[in-house]
Design an enzyme around this catalytic site. Structure first.
Site, PDB file in Angstrom:
ATOM      1  N   ARG A 180       2.730  -5.129   7.950  1.00  0.00           N
ATOM      2  CA  ARG A 180       2.344  -4.825   6.298  1.00  0.00           C
ATOM      3  C   ARG A 180       1.658  -6.024   6.107  1.00  0.00           C
ATOM      4  NH1 ARG A 180       8.603  -3.497   5.924  1.00  0.00           N
ATOM      5  NH2 ARG A 180       8.425  -1.421   6.465  1.00  0.00           N
ATOM      6  N   ASP A 238       2.179   6.224  10.740  1.00  0.00           N
ATOM      7  CA  ASP A 238       3.347   5.300  11.558  1.00  0.00           C
ATOM      8  C   ASP A 238       4.399   6.881  11.397  1.00  0.00           C
ATOM      9  OD1 ASP A 238       5.317   3.682  12.449  1.00  0.00           O
ATOM     10  OD2 ASP A 238       5.837   2.893  10.464  1.00  0.00           O
ATOM     11  N   ASP A 272       4.991  11.249   2.800  1.00  0.00           N
ATOM     12  CA  ASP A 272       6.093  11.546   3.619  1.00  0.00           C
ATOM     13  C   ASP A 272       6.869  12.905   3.483  1.00  0.00           C
ATOM     14  OD1 ASP A 272       8.009   9.370   5.205  1.00  0.00           O
ATOM     15  OD2 ASP A 272       8.998  11.040   4.764  1.00  0.00           O
ATOM     16  N   SER A 273       7.150  13.505   4.430  1.00  0.00           N
ATOM     17  CA  SER A 273       7.975  14.867   4.321  1.00  0.00           C
ATOM     18  C   SER A 273       9.438  14.660   3.855  1.00  0.00           C
ATOM     19  CB  SER A 273       7.983  15.499   5.687  1.00  0.00           C
ATOM     20  OG  SER A 273       8.912  14.730   6.694  1.00  0.00           O
ATOM     21  N   ALA A 323       2.574  15.812   7.188  1.00  0.00           N
ATOM     22  CA  ALA A 323       1.546  15.161   7.437  1.00  0.00           C
ATOM     23  C   ALA A 323       0.133  15.943   8.100  1.00  0.00           C
ATOM     24  CB  ALA A 323       1.665  14.075   8.613  1.00  0.00           C
ATOM     25  N   CYS A 349       6.107   4.463  18.065  1.00  0.00           N
ATOM     26  CA  CYS A 349       7.425   3.586  18.044  1.00  0.00           C
ATOM     27  C   CYS A 349       8.219   4.320  19.501  1.00  0.00           C
ATOM     28  CB  CYS A 349       8.184   3.355  16.706  1.00  0.00           C
ATOM     29  SG  CYS A 349       8.589   5.124  16.177  1.00  0.00           S
ATOM     30  N   PHE A 402       3.350   8.885   6.594  1.00  0.00           N
ATOM     31  CA  PHE A 402       4.406   8.662   7.105  1.00  0.00           C
ATOM     32  C   PHE A 402       5.213   7.445   6.198  1.00  0.00           C
ATOM     33  CE2 PHE A 402       2.180  10.719  10.830  1.00  0.00           C
ATOM     34  CZ  PHE A 402       2.806  11.511  10.930  1.00  0.00           C
TER      35      PHE A 402
HETATM   36  N1  SAH Z   1       5.893   3.404   7.961  1.00  0.00           N
HETATM   37  C1  SAH Z   1       7.188   3.447   7.132  1.00  0.00           C
HETATM   38  C2  SAH Z   1       8.211   4.031   8.257  1.00  0.00           C
HETATM   39  C3  SAH Z   1       7.865   5.253   8.875  1.00  0.00           C
HETATM   40  S1  SAH Z   1       9.290   6.012   9.718  1.00  0.00           S
HETATM   41  C4  SAH Z   1       7.681   2.077   6.692  1.00  0.00           C
HETATM   42  O1  SAH Z   1       7.140   1.035   7.041  1.00  0.00           O
HETATM   43  O2  SAH Z   1       8.605   1.817   6.375  1.00  0.00           O
HETATM   44  C5  SAH Z   1       8.602   7.521   9.907  1.00  0.00           C
HETATM   45  C6  SAH Z   1       8.587   8.380   8.702  1.00  0.00           C
HETATM   46  O3  SAH Z   1       8.003   9.701   9.028  1.00  0.00           O
HETATM   47  C7  SAH Z   1       9.918   8.930   7.999  1.00  0.00           C
HETATM   48  O4  SAH Z   1       9.769   8.476   6.684  1.00  0.00           O
HETATM   49  C8  SAH Z   1       9.878  10.437   7.948  1.00  0.00           C
HETATM   50  O5  SAH Z   1      10.373  11.137   6.842  1.00  0.00           O
HETATM   51  C9  SAH Z   1       8.387  10.624   8.223  1.00  0.00           C
HETATM   52  N2  SAH Z   1       8.062  11.996   8.737  1.00  0.00           N
HETATM   53  C10 SAH Z   1       8.922  12.642   9.799  1.00  0.00           C
HETATM   54  N3  SAH Z   1       8.098  13.997  10.156  1.00  0.00           N
HETATM   55  C11 SAH Z   1       7.224  14.183   8.906  1.00  0.00           C
HETATM   56  C12 SAH Z   1       6.070  14.755   9.010  1.00  0.00           C
HETATM   57  N4  SAH Z   1       5.950  15.907   9.678  1.00  0.00           N
HETATM   58  N5  SAH Z   1       5.179  14.824   8.105  1.00  0.00           N
HETATM   59  C13 SAH Z   1       5.268  13.627   7.286  1.00  0.00           C
HETATM   60  N6  SAH Z   1       6.283  12.777   7.399  1.00  0.00           N
HETATM   61  C14 SAH Z   1       6.891  12.985   8.253  1.00  0.00           C
END
Ligand code: SAH
Length: 382
Positions: free
Chosen positions: A200, A286, A238-239, A268, A326, A216
């Protein structure tokens, strides 16, 4: 024999004889067929039979665990994460990386969140919580146990989350001077993704004047840094509606009002399918761990390829893509190959300008390099 090189796992195929009937979670000593002592660990079900936490024969009790937690504290102190005026959120215990396989402890100011990934660690959670409070020089006053989901998935046992000390389950933290609200009780994992702290910080270097899509985005970590660094537009997607509402709160907490950003609850792929070409010139991808195990790896690679191809084909010329995986079972080379395939699909010229990983409070045991689960690339797209 891997155990002689301090590899922290023993597989069932390597066990010639079991003395007695150790149950899951029991502490077991392991010996070579010569009778020489090798290591001690927690008994696990399945093919990963023992997770080792010491290679020295000793009594395993309260004092032993206190010294392990003390060592983790000392390490965080030596890397500048304790008494840091700009950051008070960090990982205190990181599994094999801290020679405590099956245990994660994240600290958010005065609150610690413990997550056990083995029955052995779960059984001693109160003892571990007491040790955390004891070593923390008065800084940690609450410990919340957030193990129920991982224990249920692993063992089928129905256990509950709950406080092991104090009663603080949410708070505001500081990360590199940025403010974030963390809710350990209702949030994902332990409440916040501490492993992206340094990535970040890096995005801030690229963000000034850019149109940013934080895909995400969870609670808006990358978005806050980008906005603070002077991004022109910051969109967080985010979803999870509850994550998005915390992301909005975090933008506000850092001094931005709702006219200055957008936080969007959306899937996404659907969002990227319909978004305009050239709308963004800095995109973060992410996603959650697409591959939870080896069996789901090839499906996961397809997933990485698809979302990266979408971002690479729509990003503005001269744009920067921060892309991550990850998934522990997807190694760096394999992830890079999936992103390369995405660049081919998108038909864009792409340069890798940086390789990213996890920060020092998520250390990797050199004998267990699978512990390097977070891989990232910074790409410059022509
Ligand atoms: N980048 C973030 C962490 C991401 S964790 C940070 O720095 O804090 C992954 C995220 O993806 C979660 O918040 C989850 O809710 C989201 N997610 C999972 N499936 C998804 C989808 N199909 N579309 C959008 N977001 C999604």
């Amino acid at each position: 024999m891997p155990v002689l090189r301090f590899h922290p796992w023993i597989f069932s195929g390597a066990i010639l004889k079991t003395v007695g009937k150790p149950a899951e979670g029991d502490i077991v000593e392991c010996y070579a067929s010569s009778g020489d002592y090798l290591a001690t660990g927690h008994c696990m079900p399945g093919s990963l039979a023992v997770k080792l936490f010491t290679f020295k024969k000793q009594e395993i009790g309260k004092e032993f665990w206190l010294s392990k937690i003390q060592e983790a504290w000392r390490v965080r102190k030596s890397i500048g994460l304790i008494d840091n005026p700009l950051t008070n959120a960090y990982r205190l215990v990181h599994n094999e990386g801290d020679n405590m396989p099956g245990l994660i402890v994240d600290v958010y100011d005065s609150m610690a969140v413990l997550q056990a990934h083995s029955t052995g660690m779960h059984d001693i959670r109160q003892l571990l919580a007491d040790a955390i409070i004891k070593v923390s020089e008065g800084k940690i006053t609450s410990v919340y146990d957030k193990s129920a989901e991982s224990i249920r998935k692993m063992t089928g046992r129905n256990v509950s989350d709950g406080f092991l000390a104090g009663e603080t389950g949410e708070c505001d933290v500081l990360e590199n001077g940025h403010r974030f609200h963390v809710n350990a009780v209702s949030g994902q994992k332990t409440g916040f993704f501490l492993d992206q702290r340094e990535n970040r910080e890096l995005i801030a270097r690229f963000a000034a004047g850019r149109h940013v899509l934080n895909m995400f985005g969870y609670t808006g970590g990358f978005s806050v840094y980008a906005a603070k660094a002077g991004a022109k537009i910051v969109h967080t997607v985010d979803s999870s509606a509850s994550a998005i509402s915390i992301a909005e709160g975090n933008m506000n907490l850092n001094g931005f009002d709702s006219s200055e950003y957008e936080c969007i609850t959306a899937d996404a792929r659907k969002y990227m399918e319909t978004m305009d070409q050239d709308k963004y010139d800095l995109i973060v991808l992410d996603p959650p761990a697409y591959a939870k195990n080896v069996a789901s790896r090839s499906q996961a690679l397809k997933g990485y390829r698809i979302i990266n191809a979408m971002a690479l084909s729509k990003i503005k010329s001269g744009g920067i893509l921060f892309t991550f995986s990850c998934s522990q079972v997807v190694d760096r080379q394999t992830f890079t190959s999936a992103v390369t395939a995405a660049a081919v699909d998108a038909g864009r010229q792409v340069r890798i300008i940086q390789h990213l990983s996890q920060p020092a409070d998520h250390p990797v045991n050199i004998f267990h390099q699978e512990g390097e689960y977070l891989k990232g690339l910074v790409l410059m797209v022509e």
